[in-house]
Scaffold this motif. Structure first.
Motif, PDB file in Angstrom:
ATOM      1  N   UNK A   1      35.034   6.691  24.851  1.00 47.13           N
ATOM      2  CA  UNK A   1      34.111   7.638  25.445  1.00 47.13           C
ATOM      3  C   UNK A   1      34.604   9.051  25.159  1.00 47.13           C
ATOM      4  N   UNK A   2      33.662   9.875  24.756  1.00 52.64           N
ATOM      5  CA  UNK A   2      34.004  11.248  24.408  1.00 52.64           C
ATOM      6  C   UNK A   2      33.787  12.174  25.595  1.00 52.64           C
ATOM      7  N   UNK A   3      34.623  13.176  25.660  1.00 52.31           N
ATOM      8  CA  UNK A   3      34.368  14.268  26.588  1.00 52.31           C
ATOM      9  C   UNK A   3      35.008  15.528  26.031  1.00 52.31           C
ATOM     10  N   UNK A   4      34.361  16.643  26.276  1.00 49.25           N
ATOM     11  CA  UNK A   4      34.955  17.896  25.862  1.00 49.25           C
ATOM     12  C   UNK A   4      35.971  18.293  26.924  1.00 49.25           C
ATOM     13  N   UNK A   5      37.235  18.449  26.523  1.00 52.67           N
ATOM     14  CA  UNK A   5      38.272  18.723  27.512  1.00 52.67           C
ATOM     15  C   UNK A   5      38.018  19.986  28.325  1.00 52.67           C
ATOM     16  N   UNK A   6      37.268  20.905  27.759  1.00 52.59           N
ATOM     17  CA  UNK A   6      36.980  22.126  28.510  1.00 52.59           C
ATOM     18  C   UNK A   6      36.088  21.846  29.716  1.00 52.59           C
ATOM     19  N   UNK A   7      35.287  20.802  29.625  1.00 50.61           N
ATOM     20  CA  UNK A   7      34.464  20.475  30.785  1.00 50.61           C
ATOM     21  C   UNK A   7      35.059  19.330  31.607  1.00 50.61           C
ATOM     22  N   UNK A   8      35.632  18.326  30.909  1.00 50.78           N
ATOM     23  CA  UNK A   8      36.271  17.234  31.656  1.00 50.78           C
ATOM     24  C   UNK A   8      37.310  16.571  30.764  1.00 50.78           C
ATOM     25  N   UNK A   9      38.562  16.741  31.116  1.00 51.37           N
ATOM     26  CA  UNK A   9      39.658  16.227  30.288  1.00 51.37           C
ATOM     27  C   UNK A   9      40.309  15.018  30.939  1.00 51.37           C
ATOM     28  N   UNK A  10      41.209  14.403  30.197  1.00 49.02           N
ATOM     29  CA  UNK A  10      41.958  13.274  30.740  1.00 49.02           C
ATOM     30  C   UNK A  10      42.758  13.697  31.974  1.00 49.02           C
ATOM     31  N   UNK A  11      43.251  14.922  31.967  1.00 44.81           N
ATOM     32  CA  UNK A  11      43.988  15.401  33.141  1.00 44.81           C
ATOM     33  C   UNK A  11      43.070  15.579  34.341  1.00 44.81           C
ATOM     34  N   UNK A  12      41.839  16.003  34.059  1.00 51.54           N
ATOM     35  CA  UNK A  12      40.880  16.115  35.159  1.00 51.54           C
ATOM     36  C   UNK A  12      40.652  14.758  35.807  1.00 51.54           C
ATOM     37  N   UNK A  13      40.545  13.731  34.965  1.00 51.81           N
ATOM     38  CA  UNK A  13      40.357  12.380  35.505  1.00 51.81           C
ATOM     39  C   UNK A  13      41.581  11.950  36.312  1.00 51.81           C
ATOM     40  N   UNK A  14      42.733  12.237  35.755  1.00 55.22           N
ATOM     41  CA  UNK A  14      43.989  11.865  36.426  1.00 55.22           C
ATOM     42  C   UNK A  14      44.108  12.515  37.801  1.00 55.22           C
ATOM     43  N   UNK A  15      43.559  13.714  37.915  1.00 53.71           N
ATOM     44  CA  UNK A  15      43.703  14.464  39.165  1.00 53.71           C
ATOM     45  C   UNK A  15      42.583  14.224  40.170  1.00 53.71           C
ATOM     46  N   UNK A  16      41.630  13.411  39.796  1.00 51.45           N
ATOM     47  CA  UNK A  16      40.555  13.081  40.735  1.00 51.45           C
ATOM     48  C   UNK A  16      41.096  12.196  41.858  1.00 51.45           C
ATOM     49  N   UNK A  51      35.305  18.291  20.364  1.00 48.37           N
ATOM     50  CA  UNK A  51      34.957  19.708  20.351  1.00 48.37           C
ATOM     51  C   UNK A  51      36.092  20.585  20.865  1.00 48.37           C
ATOM     52  N   UNK A  52      37.285  20.339  20.361  1.00 48.11           N
ATOM     53  CA  UNK A  52      38.447  21.080  20.826  1.00 48.11           C
ATOM     54  C   UNK A  52      39.411  21.269  19.655  1.00 48.11           C
ATOM     55  N   UNK A  56      40.695  13.925  19.284  1.00 50.27           N
ATOM     56  CA  UNK A  56      41.353  12.636  19.123  1.00 50.27           C
ATOM     57  C   UNK A  56      41.423  11.855  20.423  1.00 50.27           C
ATOM     58  N   UNK A  57      42.048  10.684  20.316  1.00 52.09           N
ATOM     59  CA  UNK A  57      42.188   9.805  21.471  1.00 52.09           C
ATOM     60  C   UNK A  57      43.409  10.235  22.275  1.00 52.09           C
ATOM     61  N   UNK A  58      43.207  10.456  23.550  1.00 50.80           N
ATOM     62  CA  UNK A  58      44.283  11.000  24.379  1.00 50.80           C
ATOM     63  C   UNK A  58      44.733  10.061  25.491  1.00 50.80           C
ATOM     64  N   UNK A  59      43.920   9.044  25.800  1.00 49.57           N
ATOM     65  CA  UNK A  59      44.319   8.191  26.916  1.00 49.57           C
ATOM     66  C   UNK A  59      43.448   6.964  27.054  1.00 49.57           C
ATOM     67  N   UNK A  60      43.733   6.237  28.118  1.00 50.15           N
ATOM     68  CA  UNK A  60      43.039   4.979  28.383  1.00 50.15           C
ATOM     69  C   UNK A  60      42.522   5.000  29.813  1.00 50.15           C
TER      70      UNK A  60
END
Length: 140
Positions: A1-16, A51-52, A56-60
């Motif tokens: 699944x793609x996401x633009x880190x500027x709007x929602x990054x793997x760290x954002x998910x981690x911090x939810x 879009x950054x 690439x793939x950054x996490x699971x």
DNA sequence: GCCAACGTTGGC
DNA sequence: GCCAACGTTGGC
């Protein structure tokens, strides 16, 4: 699944809270169909930054709720029985030790069939086979 | 139902 | 910022 880190990054998910989030906002029928028909509870998913500076793939992450109506999609034509747009809920699993870049993925013979590296594919959700998955993780 | 125009995505 | 590749829209 793609996401633009500027709007929602793997760290954002981690911090939810609970490290989970609903994957809303998908407005493409092919991607919708994948959430509706293919993505099952417990499935593992790659988190891709698009879009950054370094795509690439950054996490699971993991599917923790199967396809259900995207309640943020107001569409007067949709009815609860047959919602136009759907989403899934995902939970953070882990961040890769490094970003596996799109450039690398494109160079691997083993991944020549990967939807992500096929020309012009802009889908925000794409399938990954077991073989492709294992190969990609072996590159970590 | 065709297809040109337009909007969006996303790598570079 | 450019532009290729798509998807969507809407006139006909």
């Amino acid at each position: 699944m793609k996401s633009e880190p500027e709007s929602f990054s793997i760290d954002d998910l981690k911090n939810r809270p609970n490290q989970t989030e609903h994957w809303d906002g998908v407005r493409n029928y092919q991607a919708r169909n994948m959430m509706r028909d293919e993505m099952k509870l417990g499935d593992q998913v790659f988190f891709y930054h698009s879009n950054c500076a370094e795509p690439g793939i950054v996490g699971i992450m993991e599917v923790i709720r199967e396809g259900y109506p995207d309640f943020l999609a107001f569409d007067p034509k949709s009815n609860p029985e047959k919602p136009t747009w759907m989403m899934v809920d995902v939970k953070y699993v882990r961040t890769l030790s490094r970003t596996i870049t799109l450039t690398e993925l494109k160079q691997k013979q083993e991944l020549s069939d990967l939807a992500l590296v096929r020309r012009g594919n802009r889908l925000s959700i794409m399938p990954v086979s077991k073989q492709q998955w294992d190969f990609i993780l072996s590159q970590e």
